[in-house]
Design an enzyme around this catalytic site. Structure first.
Site, PDB file in Angstrom:
ATOM      1  N   SER A 177      -6.721   5.740   2.191  1.00  0.00           N
ATOM      2  CA  SER A 177      -5.358   5.951   2.682  1.00  0.00           C
ATOM      3  C   SER A 177      -5.288   7.235   3.496  1.00  0.00           C
ATOM      4  CB  SER A 177      -4.426   6.059   1.475  1.00  0.00           C
ATOM      5  OG  SER A 177      -3.185   6.606   1.850  1.00  0.00           O
ATOM      6  N   TYR A 234      -2.759   9.518  -7.434  1.00  0.00           N
ATOM      7  CA  TYR A 234      -3.053   8.389  -6.534  1.00  0.00           C
ATOM      8  C   TYR A 234      -3.941   8.865  -5.381  1.00  0.00           C
ATOM      9  CZ  TYR A 234      -2.382   5.329  -2.535  1.00  0.00           C
ATOM     10  OH  TYR A 234      -2.601   4.559  -1.422  1.00  0.00           O
ATOM     11  N   LYS A 289      -8.110   8.240  -4.343  1.00  0.00           N
ATOM     12  CA  LYS A 289      -8.595   7.765  -3.035  1.00  0.00           C
ATOM     13  C   LYS A 289      -9.681   8.708  -2.513  1.00  0.00           C
ATOM     14  CE  LYS A 289      -6.237   4.037  -2.758  1.00  0.00           C
ATOM     15  NZ  LYS A 289      -6.948   2.779  -3.028  1.00  0.00           N
TER      16      LYS A 289
HETATM   17  C1  UD1 Z   1       3.785   6.355   0.899  1.00  0.00           C
HETATM   18  C2  UD1 Z   1       2.978   7.261   0.034  1.00  0.00           C
HETATM   19  C3  UD1 Z   1       1.542   7.189   0.505  1.00  0.00           C
HETATM   20  C4  UD1 Z   1       1.034   5.768   0.411  1.00  0.00           C
HETATM   21  C5  UD1 Z   1       1.942   4.858   1.231  1.00  0.00           C
HETATM   22  C6  UD1 Z   1       1.558   3.413   0.975  1.00  0.00           C
HETATM   23  C7  UD1 Z   1       4.511   9.001  -0.743  1.00  0.00           C
HETATM   24  C8  UD1 Z   1       4.895  10.452  -0.656  1.00  0.00           C
HETATM   25  N1  UD1 Z   1       3.521   8.610   0.067  1.00  0.00           N
HETATM   26  O1  UD1 Z   1       3.672   6.838   2.248  1.00  0.00           O
HETATM   27  O2  UD1 Z   1       0.723   8.044  -0.273  1.00  0.00           O
HETATM   28  O3  UD1 Z   1      -0.274   5.678   0.903  1.00  0.00           O
HETATM   29  O4  UD1 Z   1       3.291   5.033   0.834  1.00  0.00           O
HETATM   30  O5  UD1 Z   1       2.356   2.553   1.713  1.00  0.00           O
HETATM   31  O6  UD1 Z   1       5.072   8.256  -1.523  1.00  0.00           O
HETATM   32  N2  UD1 Z   1      11.944   6.775   3.459  1.00  0.00           N
HETATM   33  C9  UD1 Z   1      13.323   6.901   3.479  1.00  0.00           C
HETATM   34  N3  UD1 Z   1      14.044   6.195   2.572  1.00  0.00           N
HETATM   35  C10 UD1 Z   1      13.466   5.367   1.648  1.00  0.00           C
HETATM   36  C11 UD1 Z   1      12.073   5.240   1.638  1.00  0.00           C
HETATM   37  C12 UD1 Z   1      11.344   5.967   2.559  1.00  0.00           C
HETATM   38  O7  UD1 Z   1      13.883   7.642   4.296  1.00  0.00           O
HETATM   39  O8  UD1 Z   1      14.184   4.773   0.827  1.00  0.00           O
HETATM   40  C13 UD1 Z   1      11.168   7.523   4.443  1.00  0.00           C
HETATM   41  C14 UD1 Z   1      10.174   8.497   3.833  1.00  0.00           C
HETATM   42  O9  UD1 Z   1      10.751   9.746   3.631  1.00  0.00           O
HETATM   43  C15 UD1 Z   1       9.076   8.518   4.895  1.00  0.00           C
HETATM   44  C16 UD1 Z   1       9.135   7.133   5.533  1.00  0.00           C
HETATM   45  O10 UD1 Z   1      10.398   6.591   5.183  1.00  0.00           O
HETATM   46  O11 UD1 Z   1       9.396   9.459   5.869  1.00  0.00           O
HETATM   47  C17 UD1 Z   1       8.052   6.223   5.034  1.00  0.00           C
HETATM   48  O12 UD1 Z   1       8.059   6.227   3.615  1.00  0.00           O
HETATM   49  P1  UD1 Z   1       7.113   5.267   2.759  1.00  0.00           P
HETATM   50  O13 UD1 Z   1       7.271   3.869   3.208  1.00  0.00           O
HETATM   51  O14 UD1 Z   1       7.376   5.573   1.314  1.00  0.00           O
HETATM   52  O15 UD1 Z   1       5.651   5.710   3.190  1.00  0.00           O
HETATM   53  P2  UD1 Z   1       4.940   7.152   3.102  1.00  0.00           P
HETATM   54  O16 UD1 Z   1       5.761   8.139   2.416  1.00  0.00           O
HETATM   55  O17 UD1 Z   1       4.464   7.480   4.473  1.00  0.00           O
END
Ligand code: UD1
Length: 336
Positions: free
Chosen positions: A124, A149, A153
């Protein structure tokens, strides 16, 4: 080739099984169904129009894995089976170490014993931590992980590397560092099945749009990015699945012990606000959302330099963000 796919009933695994068959390989799925469902196997069979070899078993069960390796003598392993929630791993770190590390260790032991030629490990972009330079190149340092997690990795990559680079090694290996997989199979038969409240952005968007969640919260609006919301590299799961076949093919062309890592993304950053706007456009749904505080542990920006995969693996992404969201939305609607 006969390819053992652990976690083959999961989100990325199931799409990879479909792609393996499209490229003429024979997948053998091992999955303990701890975070997936037997129906996924049936749906894969519908898409590929053939029976799939499936074993409901745990990768940590050494005896069963030994029998499986002995019976099938796989040419390669693609190892997806692992726990994958960052927040759960903060709560229950030892659960993550026990499952993720012991599954991989058992598989590597079998790989060594049966001299399996190829091994592809699901890693990842989280191994990079908070990037110093963007887009992220594979040469960027891996920062100490803040959660179990991410740590599993990093050590998973190291475990595979040490096996592949022993002088007598019969196994060639690649770790693929995924950026943000989204989307679903265009048939509407396969997709992501989050347990409980989704943590990831796109499942939360589609569940909100269909009325399962009241509203989306945008986590943070003051990041140093053009619109203040986080930038990520969202990649269609079918593009990601295809990268595994290209990785295997690449390994077949190398004649000496080898291990390498590759970023698998699109190279194109999108902000949370752009994701919302694009989703509204493709679905025609007005998405209820509120602006909220930052989520602990999030980095401002994370997107890939994908030139290494393009050069060595001859792989690049093809699907647009729009298409990935269309497919994710179709999948959500099919679950109704
Ligand atoms: C997350 C994990 C990452 C993992 C990946 C797998 C965390 C901190 N990181 O990545 O380790 O490999 O998922 O898919 O959990 N967001 C919102 N509202 C929401 C959900 C998300 O604003 O309800 C935003 C988050 O702040 C982020 C973006 O959307 O900026 C993407 O979030 P997400 O889909 O959870 O992915 P990552 O955080 O990049």
């Amino acid at each position: 080739m006969n390819i053992l796919v652990t976690g083959g009933a999961g989100f990325i695994g199931s799409h990879t099984v479909v792609e393996l068959i499209a490229y003429g390989h024979t997948p053998i799925i091992v999955d303990n169904l701890s975070n997936s469902h037997e129906n996924v196997i049936i749906n894969i069979e519908k898409i590929v129009n053939q029976k799939i070899l499936f074993y409901k078993q745990d990768c940590r069960d050494k005896q069963k894995m030994d029998t499986l390796f002995s019976n099938h003598q796989p040419d390669g392993v693609i190892h997806f089976a692992a726990y994958k929630s960052v927040s759960e791993s903060v709560d229950k770190p030892l659960l993550y170490w026990e499952n993720n590390s012991n599954s991989l260790l058992t598989l590597l032991e079998m790989t060594e014993k049966y001299e399996t030629p190829f091994f592809v490990f699901s890693s990842s972009a989280t191994v990079y931590g908070d990037p110093e330079e963007l887009p992220l190149k594979e040469t960027a340092p891996r920062k100490p992980s803040t959660n179990a997690y991410g740590a599993t990795k990093q050590t998973g990559e190291d475990m595979l590397q040490t096996l592949c680079l022993t002088p007598h090694s019969k196994t060639k290996g690649i770790s693929l560092r995924y950026f943000n997989p989204i989307g679903a199979h265009p048939s509407g038969l396969l997709g992501e099945l989050p347990l409980g409240v989704p943590q990831n952005l796109v499942p939360f968007i589609t569940q909100t749009a269909i009325g399962l969640r009241e509203k989306l919260t945008v986590f943070g609006t003051t990041y140093p990015t053009p619109d203040g919301t986080c930038l990520r590299d969202y990649i269609h799961v079918l593009d990601l699945a295809q990268a595994h076949i290209y990785a295997l093919t690449h390994l077949t062309k190398i004649n000496s012990p080898t291990y390498d890592v590759y970023n698998i993304g699109t190279g194109k950053p999108s902000s949370v606000m752009e994701m919302i706007q694009t989703f509204e456009k493709i679905s025609g749904v007005s998405l209820p959302y509120v602006l909220g505080p930052k989520r602990q542990g999030d980095v401002a920006s994370c997107y890939a330099d994908v030139s290494k995969a393009k050069k060595d693996l001859l792989w690049q992404s093809h699907f647009s963000l729009q298409q990935a969201l269309i497919d994710a939305w179709k999948w959500q609607q099919s679950l109704k």
